[in-house]
Motif scaffolding. Structure first.
Motif, PDB file in Angstrom:
ATOM      1  N   LEU A  65      28.230  31.327  49.541  1.00  0.00           N
ATOM      2  CA  LEU A  65      27.203  30.285  49.606  1.00  0.00           C
ATOM      3  C   LEU A  65      27.695  28.907  49.178  1.00  0.00           C
ATOM      4  N   THR A  66      28.746  28.856  48.364  1.00  0.00           N
ATOM      5  CA  THR A  66      29.138  27.582  47.757  1.00  0.00           C
ATOM      6  C   THR A  66      29.748  26.619  48.771  1.00  0.00           C
ATOM      7  N   THR A  67      29.597  25.339  48.474  1.00  0.00           N
ATOM      8  CA  THR A  67      30.257  24.288  49.255  1.00  0.00           C
ATOM      9  C   THR A  67      31.257  23.522  48.401  1.00  0.00           C
ATOM     10  N   ASP A  68      31.531  24.044  47.208  1.00  0.00           N
ATOM     11  CA  ASP A  68      32.420  23.384  46.256  1.00  0.00           C
ATOM     12  C   ASP A  68      33.665  24.237  46.038  1.00  0.00           C
ATOM     13  N   PHE A  69      34.833  23.653  46.231  1.00  0.00           N
ATOM     14  CA  PHE A  69      36.075  24.415  46.115  1.00  0.00           C
ATOM     15  C   PHE A  69      36.291  24.905  44.684  1.00  0.00           C
ATOM     16  N   THR A  70      35.927  24.100  43.697  1.00  0.00           N
ATOM     17  CA  THR A  70      36.099  24.510  42.301  1.00  0.00           C
ATOM     18  C   THR A  70      35.278  25.759  41.994  1.00  0.00           C
ATOM     19  N   VAL A  71      34.052  25.793  42.492  1.00  0.00           N
ATOM     20  CA  VAL A  71      33.206  26.977  42.299  1.00  0.00           C
ATOM     21  C   VAL A  71      33.846  28.189  42.970  1.00  0.00           C
ATOM     22  N   LEU A  72      34.367  27.993  44.177  1.00  0.00           N
ATOM     23  CA  LEU A  72      35.029  29.098  44.873  1.00  0.00           C
ATOM     24  C   LEU A  72      36.226  29.595  44.074  1.00  0.00           C
ATOM     25  N   LEU A  73      36.994  28.670  43.483  1.00  0.00           N
ATOM     26  CA  LEU A  73      38.147  29.054  42.677  1.00  0.00           C
ATOM     27  C   LEU A  73      37.703  29.882  41.467  1.00  0.00           C
ATOM     28  N   ILE A  74      36.625  29.475  40.829  1.00  0.00           N
ATOM     29  CA  ILE A  74      36.112  30.222  39.669  1.00  0.00           C
ATOM     30  C   ILE A  74      35.661  31.618  40.097  1.00  0.00           C
ATOM     31  N   THR A  75      35.023  31.718  41.268  1.00  0.00           N
ATOM     32  CA  THR A  75      34.588  33.045  41.732  1.00  0.00           C
ATOM     33  C   THR A  75      35.775  33.959  41.979  1.00  0.00           C
ATOM     34  N   ARG A  76      36.900  33.402  42.402  1.00  0.00           N
ATOM     35  CA  ARG A  76      38.086  34.244  42.642  1.00  0.00           C
ATOM     36  C   ARG A  76      38.637  34.771  41.313  1.00  0.00           C
ATOM     37  N   ILE A  77      38.609  33.943  40.276  1.00  0.00           N
ATOM     38  CA  ILE A  77      39.070  34.403  38.961  1.00  0.00           C
ATOM     39  C   ILE A  77      38.165  35.510  38.443  1.00  0.00           C
ATOM     40  N   LEU A  78      36.836  35.289  38.548  1.00  0.00           N
ATOM     41  CA  LEU A  78      35.887  36.294  38.080  1.00  0.00           C
ATOM     42  C   LEU A  78      35.985  37.576  38.902  1.00  0.00           C
ATOM     43  N   ALA A  79      36.184  37.438  40.201  1.00  0.00           N
ATOM     44  CA  ALA A  79      36.328  38.617  41.061  1.00  0.00           C
ATOM     45  C   ALA A  79      37.558  39.422  40.665  1.00  0.00           C
ATOM     46  N   ALA A  80      38.642  38.733  40.341  1.00  0.00           N
ATOM     47  CA  ALA A  80      39.872  39.426  39.941  1.00  0.00           C
ATOM     48  C   ALA A  80      39.692  40.143  38.613  1.00  0.00           C
ATOM     49  N   LEU A  81      39.038  39.479  37.657  1.00  0.00           N
ATOM     50  CA  LEU A  81      38.781  40.122  36.372  1.00  0.00           C
ATOM     51  C   LEU A  81      37.941  41.383  36.560  1.00  0.00           C
ATOM     52  N   ALA A  82      36.896  41.282  37.385  1.00  0.00           N
ATOM     53  CA  ALA A  82      36.045  42.438  37.644  1.00  0.00           C
ATOM     54  C   ALA A  82      36.804  43.527  38.394  1.00  0.00           C
ATOM     55  N   ASN A  83      37.585  43.126  39.376  1.00  0.00           N
ATOM     56  CA  ASN A  83      38.395  44.079  40.142  1.00  0.00           C
ATOM     57  C   ASN A  83      39.353  44.823  39.230  1.00  0.00           C
ATOM     58  N   ALA A  84      40.048  44.089  38.378  1.00  0.00           N
ATOM     59  CA  ALA A  84      41.034  44.704  37.490  1.00  0.00           C
ATOM     60  C   ALA A  84      40.372  45.683  36.525  1.00  0.00           C
ATOM     61  N   GLY A  85      39.253  45.263  35.936  1.00  0.00           N
ATOM     62  CA  GLY A  85      38.556  46.150  35.020  1.00  0.00           C
ATOM     63  C   GLY A  85      38.021  47.381  35.716  1.00  0.00           C
ATOM     64  N   PHE A  86      37.481  47.201  36.918  1.00  0.00           N
ATOM     65  CA  PHE A  86      36.969  48.341  37.680  1.00  0.00           C
ATOM     66  C   PHE A  86      38.079  49.341  37.982  1.00  0.00           C
ATOM     67  N   LEU A  87      39.218  48.841  38.472  1.00  0.00           N
ATOM     68  CA  LEU A  87      40.294  49.744  38.846  1.00  0.00           C
ATOM     69  C   LEU A  87      40.842  50.495  37.641  1.00  0.00           C
ATOM     70  N   ALA A  88      40.941  49.810  36.509  1.00  0.00           N
ATOM     71  CA  ALA A  88      41.433  50.465  35.298  1.00  0.00           C
ATOM     72  C   ALA A  88      40.540  51.637  34.903  1.00  0.00           C
ATOM     73  N   ILE A  89      39.226  51.415  34.881  1.00  0.00           N
ATOM     74  CA  ILE A  89      38.293  52.475  34.500  1.00  0.00           C
ATOM     75  C   ILE A  89      38.186  53.513  35.611  1.00  0.00           C
ATOM     76  N   ALA A  90      38.281  53.079  36.878  1.00  0.00           N
ATOM     77  CA  ALA A  90      38.205  54.028  37.990  1.00  0.00           C
ATOM     78  C   ALA A  90      39.369  55.012  37.947  1.00  0.00           C
ATOM     79  N   LEU A  91      40.563  54.532  37.598  1.00  0.00           N
ATOM     80  CA  LEU A  91      41.709  55.442  37.486  1.00  0.00           C
ATOM     81  C   LEU A  91      41.474  56.478  36.396  1.00  0.00           C
ATOM     82  N   ALA A  92      40.952  56.029  35.247  1.00  0.00           N
ATOM     83  CA  ALA A  92      40.652  56.967  34.167  1.00  0.00           C
ATOM     84  C   ALA A  92      39.549  57.934  34.579  1.00  0.00           C
TER      85      ALA A  92
END
Length: 376
Positions: A87-114
């Motif tokens: 939905l965003t039209t701001d590149f900075t917001v998009l960049l922040i969403t990528r950081i948050l997505a990666a943090l969530a992805n990493a945490g999910f995969l760590a717990i999913a493996l366990a």
């Protein structure tokens, strides 16, 4: 295998698609948001950094949470930030969403493996791991090309919407199927990675570094060294993905044997394959065969090392999953950098030799560290 494992694999598929799909969406994002194409590369770098930092951090912070809650929270955040990104039209917001997505992805995969390791018998961790990592390989085969097609047809935002939509069934499946139990025992304040686990993490980083060193630059290798047209590139990238799926599936059958000889044999064959690829990259038929073979061998060895790490860290499964995720992403980040440096000196064949050197280093480390002891 329990059905919930395949739902976890579906979530991993969506997350891997998100991680890789930006390679085909950069120009469209740049035009739409008014930034340069090099600036869109920050989106990929931010995601990689978030994966490396997020996996062990979230695994530790969420260690006292029930697994279902951690999986639900991380996957919900992942889904939500993709909606915001679409939905965003701001590149900075998009960049922040990528950081948050990666943090969530990493945490999910760590717990999913366990979680995957806990849902199967004690001697079936390799097969459980192969189901999860199979989601990554399927993303290479189908998810990334589909994201590129959506981006071309309906704009880059449609690819973000698609990732969010694919995450919904996995979210519902986790809500219904995963038992509400703790992620693992408390991590000691003075927790130290045991030598065997440290070696496995290093080997995983080296092998994954070799994989992404060559995969990142496979397109110019095919066009500039082999002499194929651009129309060949999507098909051969998909062929590499098919090979990776075959490799992960085969590794699931053999990793649970925890036999050093199989790993050394597969690793040695992988080394020979990278050397052969570097020497034969100028010829079409060997190149096609080696794209398939190296995809299979790379992911077979890599997923086996992840399974061995889970066996070695059974006392702290969530943290071990986080460390394994971080190690793989260190390799995925470092490999392309090393390959890019080599290209500037000797040309597009160089990443293949760098991959061979990384696998050779892994074999030396593995051989010296075991001396008759089990890796897994």
């Amino acid at each position: 295998m329990p059905f919930v494992l395949y739902l976890l694999g579906l979530a991993v598929f969506a997350q891997a698609t998100s991680e890789f799909m930006l390679s085909g969406l950069g120009p469209d994002i740049a035009r739409d948001l008014g930034v340069s194409i090099p600036a869109t590369g920050w989106l990929t770098s931010a995601f990689a950094l978030g994966m490396v930092v997020g996996a062990p951090t979230i695994a530790v912070l969420g260690n006292r949470w029930p697994r279902r809650r951690t999986l639900l929270v991380t996957l919900t955040v992942f889904l939500a930030v993709h909606v915001v990104g679409a939905l965003t039209t701001d590149f900075t917001v998009l960049l922040i969403t990528r950081i948050l997505a990666a943090l969530a992805n990493a945490g999910f995969l760590a717990i999913a493996l366990a979680t995957a390791a806990s849902l199967v018998p004690p001697d079936a961790k390799g097969r459980a791991t192969s189901v999860l990592l199979g989601g990554t390989t399927l993303a290479c085969i189908a998810g990334v090309p589909a994201g590129a097609l959506l981006g071309t047809s309906f704009g880059w935002r449609s690819a973000f919407w698609a990732v969010a939509i694919v995450s919904v069934p996995a979210l519902l499946g986790i809500l219904w199927s995963v038992r509400d139990r703790l992620s693992g025992p408390p991590v000691p304040v003075r927790f130290q990675v045991r030598p065997r686990l440290a070696v496995l993490l290093l080997l995983g980083a080296l092998v994954n570094g070799a994989t992404f060193c060559s995969f990142t630059y496979l397109s110019p290798v095919l066009t500039d060294v082999t002499g194929l047209g651009l129309a060949w590139v999507p098909g051969l990238l998909a062929l590499f993905g098919i090979g990776s799926f075959i490799g992960v599936t085969a590794a699931g059958r053999y990793a649970d044997r925890r036999d050093n000889r199989l790993v050394l044999l597969a690793g040695s064959t992988l080394l020979l394959g990278w050397c052969a690829f570097a020497l034969a990259a100028g010829y079409v038929v060997p190149t096609i065969a080696l794209v398939l073979a190296q995809g299979a061998l790379s992911f077979a060895v890599g997923s086996t090392l992840v399974a061995y790490a889970l066996y070695a860290g059974t006392d702290t499964p969530a943290l071990t999953g986080g460390l394994a995720t971080a190690a793989l992403n260190v390799g995925a980040a470092a490999g392309p950098v090393l390959g890019g440096l080599a290209i500037t000196r000797t040309g597009y064949r160089a990443p293949l030799w760098v991959s061979a050197a990384l696998v050779a280093t892994a074999l030396c480390v593995g051989w010296c560290s075991t001396r008759g002891r089990r890796l897994g």
